[in-house]
Design a protein around this motif. Structure first.
Motif, PDB file in Angstrom:
ATOM      1  N   GLY A 176      -7.951   6.667  -2.793  1.00 28.39           N
ATOM      2  CA  GLY A 176      -7.223   6.451  -1.874  1.00 28.39           C
ATOM      3  C   GLY A 176      -5.778   5.996  -2.040  1.00 28.39           C
ATOM      4  O   GLY A 176      -5.249   6.842  -2.670  1.00 28.39           O
ATOM      5  N   ASP A 207      -9.765   7.286   9.856  1.00 24.59           N
ATOM      6  CA  ASP A 207     -11.037   7.324   9.108  1.00 24.59           C
ATOM      7  C   ASP A 207     -11.128   8.738   8.275  1.00 24.59           C
ATOM      8  O   ASP A 207     -12.272   9.239   7.806  1.00 24.59           O
ATOM      9  N   LYS A 214      -9.190   5.077   5.693  1.00 23.11           N
ATOM     10  CA  LYS A 214      -9.956   4.014   5.804  1.00 23.11           C
ATOM     11  C   LYS A 214      -9.191   2.568   5.264  1.00 23.11           C
ATOM     12  O   LYS A 214      -9.339   1.573   5.971  1.00 23.11           O
ATOM     13  N   GLN A 215      -8.856   2.654   4.107  1.00 25.99           N
ATOM     14  CA  GLN A 215      -7.841   1.599   3.600  1.00 25.99           C
ATOM     15  C   GLN A 215      -6.737   0.906   4.330  1.00 25.99           C
ATOM     16  O   GLN A 215      -6.619  -0.026   4.531  1.00 25.99           O
ATOM     17  N   LYS A 244      -8.206  -0.595   7.358  1.00 29.43           N
ATOM     18  CA  LYS A 244      -8.597  -1.987   6.849  1.00 29.43           C
ATOM     19  C   LYS A 244      -7.435  -3.019   6.966  1.00 29.43           C
ATOM     20  O   LYS A 244      -7.673  -4.278   7.130  1.00 29.43           O
ATOM     21  N   LEU A 245      -6.299  -2.343   6.343  1.00 35.13           N
ATOM     22  CA  LEU A 245      -5.404  -3.454   6.067  1.00 35.13           C
ATOM     23  C   LEU A 245      -4.926  -3.910   7.276  1.00 35.13           C
ATOM     24  O   LEU A 245      -4.527  -5.140   7.554  1.00 35.13           O
ATOM     25  N   ALA A 256       0.862  -1.409  -0.046  1.00 32.26           N
ATOM     26  CA  ALA A 256      -0.073  -0.028  -0.122  1.00 32.26           C
ATOM     27  C   ALA A 256       0.740   1.197  -0.032  1.00 32.26           C
ATOM     28  O   ALA A 256       0.477   2.208  -0.702  1.00 32.26           O
ATOM     29  N   ASN A 285      -8.324  -5.494  -1.669  1.00 33.75           N
ATOM     30  CA  ASN A 285      -9.224  -4.641  -1.657  1.00 33.75           C
ATOM     31  C   ASN A 285     -10.768  -4.949  -2.189  1.00 33.75           C
ATOM     32  O   ASN A 285     -11.002  -6.071  -2.542  1.00 33.75           O
ATOM     33  N   GLN A 286     -11.893  -3.894  -1.695  1.00 35.76           N
ATOM     34  CA  GLN A 286     -13.066  -4.409  -2.115  1.00 35.76           C
ATOM     35  C   GLN A 286     -13.348  -4.607  -3.525  1.00 35.76           C
ATOM     36  O   GLN A 286     -12.814  -3.735  -4.012  1.00 35.76           O
ATOM     37  N   LEU A 289     -14.429  -1.144  -4.954  1.00 36.50           N
ATOM     38  CA  LEU A 289     -13.409  -0.230  -5.354  1.00 36.50           C
ATOM     39  C   LEU A 289     -12.721  -0.375  -7.032  1.00 36.50           C
ATOM     40  O   LEU A 289     -12.751   0.411  -7.546  1.00 36.50           O
ATOM     41  N   MET A 306     -10.623   8.255   2.438  1.00 38.20           N
ATOM     42  CA  MET A 306     -10.536   7.043   1.630  1.00 38.20           C
ATOM     43  C   MET A 306      -9.013   6.345   2.004  1.00 38.20           C
ATOM     44  O   MET A 306      -9.240   5.175   2.215  1.00 38.20           O
ATOM     45  N   LEU A 307      -8.147   6.987   1.832  1.00 35.71           N
ATOM     46  CA  LEU A 307      -6.648   6.483   2.128  1.00 35.71           C
ATOM     47  C   LEU A 307      -6.594   5.868   3.502  1.00 35.71           C
ATOM     48  O   LEU A 307      -6.256   4.497   3.881  1.00 35.71           O
TER      49      LEU A 307
END
Length: 573
Positions: A122, A248, A254-255, A258-259, A7, A194-195, A198, A251-252
């Motif tokens: 992100g 949060d 939050k990513q 999540k990682l 990332a 990633n989802q 995305l 977007m970055l």
């Protein structure tokens, strides 16, 4: 942690964009593509109106030697992985087609006028460019696949078919995705972590919730910096800092959060930046230096030539630092800012009297306030030991100096008995100062060669060739004079004429640095010398003989930030 390392690497991806003169005031508001680009993108580069790619290619000097570049590429091998060979194949296709505009457009399937966009979702980079012939893109990729052995996976999402070429295929996977729809090629990445939503957004199947089209970011950049509206680029420092210092905030952020949650084996590597102190202090720094923006103030292109004036501005709201740098600005004469008349020029504008005080102001500002964030506190501590006040002692002898500039106006070369030299050299070096007579008298005790040199303002020049200890075989005669507020050393009639023009230039603060170069004027005498010698011209030099381009670079400070300007003119042969 492997996923976080990946990332972090993706975040560093950067891109450029083509640019064009303004045609419509509503280029931003009417642009549907902007609805798919998030307002919190880390970077953006958008060609908002069609760029005349075909005319541009014809106007560019074809001095780039594709054959030599291909040979260098072969020597750089061997390329052991399928991925390396894949990208090498694509680069070869670029090199072998670039010198022929029609072949280039045919190879890549591009239209004669083109739009393109680069941005991030992100950490995920997205590149979109218009294509006229989708089959050409697939043929290009098929060729690279055949030559490299890298096989794509045929995938689809929401009915859109795309190709996924594996870049990393271990515990975690990263694929480079190519998709075409409605005349647009999209290149992006898809990963195992990633989802799927995305990827849908990256491929233009889903609009973002907070698009850049709902903000005034682009309009503000163009109005603030006087850019043409058709093409704008920027890097958003505020969003980058927000992504690294919050969980949060965008977007970055939050990513990355999540990682960390998905891995579960290690702590957050960015945790030290997410303390309340770091978040606040890094945020304040980013607010003071919010963006790096890029755009054009003028542009014109046809098949005969291209002219553009581009600018990169590191935006700043720190008026203390900008004010200190402004005090350092000195004088750059007109000849050092001339794009067309000279072979090469360089000018450094510097008010030496203000150097130490200005750097001291900057030094003091960087230590205020006292940071509580550990990373910033360590930086601040190291800076505290580098007091620039000592520069005052070092620059005392040069007080009053406002700048130094030099130019090669014209030259021809000769080779006598194997000794290269100048058959003719027109050049000028100028030291601009408030009181050049006083400065010269101060310097004489430290430069014995000048002890017997007597100069009067706007008086006769003195031959200083012996004092400069120039080798006789160079064939250069140098003269020294004082022209109003300038101490000059020149050679040749054109050098003398340029020195005389300084009588009419008032020494005022007008910049920090300027450089210019005429590629053809520089190369022509070199090529003639080789031809006259009877030696074969090296292929890599011969390829540049028609490289008809002039370039100028300047660096300056304004009340908006630090500005780097590039002006260029290229002509087709």
């Amino acid at each position: 942690m492997k996923k976080l390392a990946i990332a972090a690497a993706v975040i560093a991806v950067g891109a450029g964009a083509y640019v064009l003169t303004s045609k419509e005031d509503n280029a931003v508001s009417a642009n549907e593509m902007l609805q798919y680009i998030p307002a919190d993108t880390l970077l953006f580069s958008g060609q908002l109106t069609p760029f005349p790619l075909e005319d541009y290619l014809y106007s560019m000097p074809m001095g780039l030697n594709s054959k030599a570049s291909l040979e260098q590429l072969e020597q750089a091998g061997p390329f052991s992985t399928e991925q390396e060979r894949f990208f090498v194949s694509l680069y070869k296709s670029y090199l072998t087609s670039f010198e022929n505009p029609d072949l280039f457009l045919k190879t890549f399937g591009f239209p004669s006028q083109i739009e393109s966009y680069t941005y991030t979702l992100g950490a995920l980079p997205v590149f979109k460019i218009q294509v006229e012939n989708e089959a050409a893109i697939w043929a290009l990729l098929d060729k690279a696949s055949e030559e490299s052995g890298l096989v794509h996976k045929a995938e689809s999402i929401k009915g859109l078919e795309y190709r996924a070429y594996p870049l990393i295929a271990e515990d975690e996977t990263i694929d480079m995705v190519f998709a075409q729809q409605d005349g647009w090629l999209t290149i992006t990445l898809n990963t195992s972590f990633n989802q799927a939503s995305l990827l849908e957004t990256a491929l233009g199947l889903t609009k973002v919730d907070n698009p850049i089209s709902d903000t005034n970011v682009i309009e503000n950049i163009t109005s603030t910096h006087g850019f043409l509206q058709d093409s704008i680029s920027f890097v958003n420092h505020v969003e980058l800092v927000k992504g690294l210092t919050s969980s949060d905030g965008n977007m970055l952020a939050k990513q990355l959060t999540k990682l960390v949650e998905m891995d579960g084996t290690q702590s957050d590597p960015f945790a030290e930046f997410k303390t309340p102190e770091c978040k606040a202090e890094f945020g304040a720094i980013a607010a003071n230096w919010p963006k790096t923006v890029m755009g054009l103030t003028s542009f014109s292109v046809d098949r005969k030539q291209t002219n553009f004036d581009a600018k990169v501005v590191i935006e700043s709201n720190n008026q203390v630092i900008l004010g200190a740098l402004t005090k350092m600005r000195g004088f750059i004469p007109g000849f050092a800012q001339n794009l067309n008349d000279n072979v090469a020029s360089v000018g450094i504008g510097l008010n030496v009297m203000q150097l130490a005080p200005a750097l001291t102001e900057i030094w003091q500002d960087l230590q205020t306030p006292s940071y509580q964030c550990e990373a910033l506190a360590q930086m601040q501590y190291g800076l505290s030991e580098q007091n620039p006040a000592m520069l005052g002692m070092m620059t005392g002898m040069a007080n009053g100096v406002q700048g130094v500039s030099a130019s090669i106006i014209d030259f021809t070369l000769t080779d006598e008995n194997g000794e290269p030299g100048f058959k003719q050299l027109d050049s000028l070096i100028a030291l601009s100062a408030n009181d050049p007579d006083m400065l010269l008298n101060m310097v004489k005790p430290f430069v014995p060669q000048l002890a017997n040199v007597e100069l009067t303002k706007n008086g006769d020049a003195v031959d200083v060739t012996p004092y400069l200890m120039l080798p006789p075989e160079l064939g250069v005669t140098a003269k020294m004079a004082v022209k109003d507020q300038h101490i000059v050393i020149y050679s040749g009639e054109k050098g003398e004429a340029l020195a005389n023009q300084l009588n009419d230039e008032q020494v005022v603060a007008n910049g920090l640095t300027a450089m210019s170069l005429d590629c053809q004027k520089l190369l022509t005498p070199v090529l003639k010398l080789i031809e006259d010698s009877g030696e074969p011209i090296p292929e890599e030099i011969s390829a540049l003989k028609d490289y008809d381009m002039r370039m100028q670079f300047t660096f300056d400070v304004t009340d908006k930030g630090l500005a780097i300007s590039t002006k260029a003119n290229s002509k087709a042969k």
